[in-house]
Design a protein around this motif. Sequence first.
Motif, PDB file in Angstrom:
ATOM      1  N   ILE A  17      45.331 -74.430 -13.180  1.00 14.85           N
ATOM      2  CA  ILE A  17      46.637 -74.265 -12.560  1.00 14.85           C
ATOM      3  C   ILE A  17      46.449 -74.325 -11.053  1.00 14.85           C
ATOM      4  CG2 ILE A  17      46.586 -71.733 -12.540  1.00 14.85           C
ATOM      5  CD1 ILE A  17      49.669 -72.033 -13.346  1.00 14.85           C
ATOM      6  N   CYS A  18      47.365 -75.021 -10.387  1.00 14.35           N
ATOM      7  CA  CYS A  18      47.296 -75.167  -8.934  1.00 14.35           C
ATOM      8  C   CYS A  18      48.579 -74.636  -8.312  1.00 14.35           C
ATOM      9  CB  CYS A  18      47.097 -76.627  -8.545  1.00 14.35           C
ATOM     10  SG  CYS A  18      45.494 -77.285  -9.056  1.00 14.35           S
ATOM     11  N   ASN A  19      48.415 -73.858  -7.266  1.00 18.48           N
ATOM     12  CA  ASN A  19      49.517 -73.310  -6.499  1.00 18.48           C
ATOM     13  C   ASN A  19      49.819 -74.283  -5.355  1.00 18.48           C
ATOM     14  OD1 ASN A  19      51.275 -71.864  -4.905  1.00 18.48           O
ATOM     15  ND2 ASN A  19      49.782 -70.316  -4.307  1.00 18.48           N
ATOM     16  N   MET A  20      50.899 -75.043  -5.494  1.00 15.27           N
ATOM     17  CA  MET A  20      51.270 -76.027  -4.484  1.00 15.27           C
ATOM     18  C   MET A  20      52.351 -75.485  -3.544  1.00 15.27           C
ATOM     19  SD  MET A  20      49.073 -78.142  -5.447  1.00 15.27           S
ATOM     20  CE  MET A  20      49.392 -79.480  -4.325  1.00 15.27           C
ATOM     21  N   THR A  21      52.454 -74.152  -3.459  1.00 18.14           N
ATOM     22  CA  THR A  21      53.472 -73.528  -2.623  1.00 18.14           C
ATOM     23  C   THR A  21      52.851 -73.009  -1.327  1.00 18.14           C
ATOM     24  OG1 THR A  21      53.238 -71.229  -3.389  1.00 18.14           O
ATOM     25  CG2 THR A  21      54.557 -72.717  -4.761  1.00 18.14           C
ATOM     26  N   THR A  22      53.688 -72.431  -0.490  1.00 18.08           N
ATOM     27  CA  THR A  22      53.233 -71.834   0.761  1.00 18.08           C
ATOM     28  C   THR A  22      53.117 -70.319   0.639  1.00 18.08           C
ATOM     29  OG1 THR A  22      55.524 -71.761   1.556  1.00 18.08           O
ATOM     30  CG2 THR A  22      54.201 -73.697   2.167  1.00 18.08           C
ATOM     31  N   SER A  23      53.063 -69.806  -0.604  1.00 13.64           N
ATOM     32  CA  SER A  23      52.955 -68.372  -0.869  1.00 13.64           C
ATOM     33  C   SER A  23      51.764 -68.083  -1.768  1.00 13.64           C
ATOM     34  CB  SER A  23      54.212 -67.869  -1.599  1.00 13.64           C
ATOM     35  OG  SER A  23      55.358 -68.017  -0.826  1.00 13.64           O
ATOM     36  N   ARG A  24      51.339 -66.829  -1.760  1.00 19.39           N
ATOM     37  CA  ARG A  24      50.347 -66.378  -2.736  1.00 19.39           C
ATOM     38  C   ARG A  24      51.075 -66.108  -4.053  1.00 19.39           C
ATOM     39  NH1 ARG A  24      48.810 -61.239  -1.275  1.00 19.39           N
ATOM     40  NH2 ARG A  24      50.850 -61.159  -0.332  1.00 19.39           N
ATOM     41  N   ILE A  25      50.446 -66.460  -5.188  1.00 18.51           N
ATOM     42  CA  ILE A  25      51.087 -66.245  -6.479  1.00 18.51           C
ATOM     43  C   ILE A  25      50.132 -65.564  -7.460  1.00 18.51           C
ATOM     44  CG2 ILE A  25      52.641 -68.213  -6.171  1.00 18.51           C
ATOM     45  CD1 ILE A  25      50.949 -69.727  -8.229  1.00 18.51           C
ATOM     46  N   GLY A  26      50.723 -64.947  -8.486  1.00 19.59           N
ATOM     47  CA  GLY A  26      49.984 -64.370  -9.600  1.00 19.59           C
ATOM     48  C   GLY A  26      50.383 -65.090 -10.873  1.00 19.59           C
ATOM     49  N   ALA A  67      54.475 -66.917 -13.811  1.00 16.28           N
ATOM     50  CA  ALA A  67      53.893 -66.731 -12.478  1.00 16.28           C
ATOM     51  C   ALA A  67      54.910 -66.057 -11.574  1.00 16.28           C
ATOM     52  CB  ALA A  67      53.457 -68.069 -11.895  1.00 16.28           C
ATOM     53  N   VAL A  68      54.398 -65.295 -10.616  1.00 19.10           N
ATOM     54  CA  VAL A  68      55.250 -64.608  -9.644  1.00 19.10           C
ATOM     55  C   VAL A  68      54.806 -64.969  -8.228  1.00 19.10           C
ATOM     56  CG1 VAL A  68      55.837 -62.687 -11.164  1.00 19.10           C
ATOM     57  CG2 VAL A  68      53.816 -62.524  -9.737  1.00 19.10           C
ATOM     58  N   ASP A  69      55.788 -65.053  -7.344  1.00 29.81           N
ATOM     59  CA  ASP A  69      55.545 -65.323  -5.937  1.00 29.81           C
ATOM     60  C   ASP A  69      55.408 -63.983  -5.226  1.00 29.81           C
ATOM     61  OD1 ASP A  69      55.975 -65.743  -3.132  1.00 29.81           O
ATOM     62  OD2 ASP A  69      56.973 -67.643  -3.572  1.00 29.81           O
ATOM     63  N   TYR A  70      54.215 -63.664  -4.760  1.00 31.59           N
ATOM     64  CA  TYR A  70      53.956 -62.365  -4.124  1.00 31.59           C
ATOM     65  C   TYR A  70      54.601 -62.253  -2.737  1.00 31.59           C
ATOM     66  CZ  TYR A  70      50.193 -61.522  -7.537  1.00 31.59           C
ATOM     67  OH  TYR A  70      49.446 -61.323  -8.670  1.00 31.59           O
ATOM     68  N   ASP A  71      54.757 -63.368  -2.043  1.00 26.19           N
ATOM     69  CA  ASP A  71      55.198 -63.325  -0.660  1.00 26.19           C
ATOM     70  C   ASP A  71      56.713 -63.417  -0.482  1.00 26.19           C
ATOM     71  OD1 ASP A  71      52.555 -63.109   0.205  1.00 26.19           O
ATOM     72  OD2 ASP A  71      52.311 -65.280   0.284  1.00 26.19           O
ATOM     73  N   ARG A  72      57.360 -64.274  -1.254  1.00 20.57           N
ATOM     74  CA  ARG A  72      58.791 -64.505  -1.053  1.00 20.57           C
ATOM     75  C   ARG A  72      59.655 -64.080  -2.229  1.00 20.57           C
ATOM     76  NH1 ARG A  72      59.445 -70.433   0.708  1.00 20.57           N
ATOM     77  NH2 ARG A  72      58.161 -70.681  -1.116  1.00 20.57           N
ATOM     78  N   GLY A  73      59.039 -63.535  -3.274  1.00 15.04           N
ATOM     79  CA  GLY A  73      59.812 -63.187  -4.465  1.00 15.04           C
ATOM     80  C   GLY A  73      60.059 -64.425  -5.306  1.00 15.04           C
ATOM     81  N   GLY A  74      60.594 -64.243  -6.479  1.00 18.57           N
ATOM     82  CA  GLY A  74      60.851 -65.349  -7.390  1.00 18.57           C
ATOM     83  C   GLY A  74      59.744 -65.467  -8.415  1.00 18.57           C
TER      84      GLY A  74
END
Length: 130
Positions: A17-26, A67-74
């Motif tokens: 799995i790759c996180n292609m966002t600008t946030s940290r995710i779980g 998955a959860v976005d740790y930085d911006r929510g969602g």
Amino acid sequence: MGLTLLATGAARADLRICNMTTSRIGVALGYRDGRGWLTEGWWNLGVRDCETLVSGPLAARYYYIHAVDYDRGGEWSGKSLMCTREKEFTIRGVEDCLARGFDRTGFFEVDTGQQKSWTIQLTEQNQQRE
């Protein structure tokens, strides 16, 4: 959901799995093995980071991701309900989550088409805001 799913042609077979966002995710993972349903979590991915969730050739066709976005929510979620908890976990079974002291969480299905290797890319476009 506009999720980007890629089958990889690399010699090594894994579920990545790759996180292609600008946030940290779980990330949490659900799948069926020889003993039934299993959910595991949390893998923590930094910005533009990738992680191997299952090493070796894939034995199942379907895998389930939350998955959860740790930085911006969602979150990235779906209609397949499985058991999770806030801290690191490995949980057998998807029934009676709340009665067993776990959270009941929606996962989205990933159909690998019986490929031996698969990469999932999470993007901000397919994220659901809280």
